[in-house]
Scaffold this motif. Structure first.
Motif, PDB file in Angstrom:
ATOM      1  N   MET A 247       0.826  -1.214  -0.080  1.00 16.28           N
ATOM      2  CA  MET A 247      -0.149  -0.025  -0.030  1.00 16.28           C
ATOM      3  C   MET A 247       1.097   1.266   0.092  1.00 16.28           C
ATOM      4  N   SER A 249       0.320   5.812  -0.529  1.00 17.35           N
ATOM      5  CA  SER A 249      -0.674   6.834  -0.348  1.00 17.35           C
ATOM      6  C   SER A 249      -0.131   8.188  -1.051  1.00 17.35           C
ATOM      7  N   TYR A 258      -4.994   6.162  -2.083  1.00 17.91           N
ATOM      8  CA  TYR A 258      -4.270   5.059  -1.425  1.00 17.91           C
ATOM      9  C   TYR A 258      -4.442   3.882  -2.753  1.00 17.91           C
TER      10      TYR A 258
END
Length: 424
Positions: A247, A249, A258
């Motif tokens: 992940m 962002s 995201y």
């Protein structure tokens, strides 16, 4: 209050009507002190009300007790005992009691009664749904006097009176750090009477979700398949990623974007992005095919006036476009042809837990799973559905009232399905 003579006459009439009177009946214990036990007026009584028990086999000099759920007992003063039954006046605080008779050195249970206090003339305006142990909460309304005490009652009837401060139209109390946890009934006790301020009041900590596991076709070796999501958290407690995804962002003009990429090409998961604005997913981007062309497309998500998710598009294997709504504080799935039964008032969701009704839609929808786990899917239903399309849902809870496992029949596939939640 009825006289002794009238009560005995009533007992005789009730005994004659034994076979047709509606009431509470229990089987006689072989060799026990009483038989044919019956509570013709039911099992709930107010303080000061007369309890009539039809039975035979109780000796005139027998002792009777009301035994509460915590084991403490109250001697029944001057019960009237006849060959056809017994009656006494309730002189014990509100709780759930087992009526016990003691004679010839033996104790026998006659049945259970629930004792409730007289109603009080109090109006309640605002009551919170929970309090964290060690913190203070307030109830507002009118009609409070200096005797008012906020009291917690667990499902077994055990009570915990809280030190309460009365200030005009407000009652405030601090929940001790060692107070019982979980779903309670919150009572206002005042002037020897009481009222329920809230049927479901949680004494709970704010736990953090650590994993969700969906098992579709549970118990079926041919069709069983699991989808897992395990959260990683930063030092501040915020979700920093998932074991199944890498992940990242970034900020843009509309909020935070995201990006999620599967850790393995063989995992069966795919890459996608969610754009979050004001704490809710505003749009999603993922790979899709339209007119034979595969490309990335962006779809907006929408919410109703109460901030419940009302329209969402995801990358699930089926039913990826969701039309939702809300009614009476719960998610409405009727536009997806799913009938959720919200009528059971006892099935209240812990205020910090995920929305189970939304969770069943996330079973095979990656984006919805991730967005819900991160808390970006809007308002959470207050209750838990008792059934889906008429088929019951069963729940397992931890000691603070969080659902840690739910078992149900999937409305679309008809497979038996389980959702397991882990909170820390």
């Amino acid at each position: 209050m009825k006289t002794i003579t009238s009560i005995l006459s009533s007992l005789l009439l009730l005994f004659i009507a034994f076979s047709c009177e509606k009431g509470n009946e229990s089987e006689a214990t072989p060799g026990g002190a009483a038989s044919g036990i019956r509570f013709p007026s039911g099992s709930e009584y107010s303080v000061g009300e007369d309890v009539i028990i039809l039975c035979s086999g109780i000796a005139p000099g027998a002792a009777m007790y009301l035994v509460s759920t915590d084991g403490s007992q109250t001697l029944v003063g001057n019960p009237t005992i006849t060959a056809s039954g017994v009656f006494f006046t309730v002189d014990a605080g509100p709780s759930i009691y087992t009526v016990v008779v003691e004679q010839d050195g033996e104790r026998r249970e006659l049945g259970s009664i629930s004792v409730v206090a007289a109603a009080i003339d109090v109006m309640v305006n605002d009551v919170p749904a929970y309090c964290i142990p060690g913190e203070t909460f307030s109830v507002t309304g009118s009609g409070f006097d200096n005797s008012a005490v906020l009291t917690l009652m667990n499902p077994e009837g055990t009570r915990t009176a809280l030190e309460t401060e009365v200030s005009g139209n407000s009652l405030s109390a601090t929940v001790p750090s060692d107070a019982p946890r979980g779903k309670m009934r919150l009572l206002i006790v005042q002037d020897d009477g009481e009222m329920t301020a809230r049927e479901a009041f949680f004494v709970t900590t704010r736990k953090r979700l650590s994993s969700v596991i969906y098992t579709i076709g549970a118990g079926n070796a041919t069709y069983e398949h699991s989808y897992e999501l395990h959260a990683d958290r930063s030092g501040s407690g915020e979700i920093s990623g998932f074991s199944e995804y890498v992940m990242s962002s970034s900020n843009d003009a509309d909020g935070v974007v995201y990006s999620f990429d599967p850790v393995s090409e063989d995992s069966g998961y795919s890459d996608f992005k969610i754009n979050v604005k004001n704490g809710q997913v505003s749009s999603v981007t993922f790979e899709t095919s339209q007119g034979g062309v595969t490309d990335y497309y962006t779809f907006g998500w929408e919410y109703d006036a109460d901030s419940f998710l009302s329209y969402a598009v995801g990358n699930g294997s089926s039913y990826a476009t969701l039309y939702l709504g809300s009614e009476n504080g719960n998610l409405d799935l009727s536009d997806l042809y799913i009938d959720c039964d919200w009528s059971d008032a006892s099935l209240v969701n812990n205020p910090f837990a995920l929305d189970f009704a939304l969770g069943i839609l996330a079973a095979d929808n990656e984006i919805l799973r991730v967005a819900q786990a991160m808390g970006f899917t809007g308002t959470v239903s207050e209750r838990l559905p008792a059934s889906l399309d008429g088929k019951p849902v069963t729940y397992v809870y931890d000691d603070e009232g969080y659902v840690i496992k739910a078992s149900y029949t999937d409305p679309y596939s008809s497979f038996e399905t389980e959702i397991e939640y882990t909170y820390e």
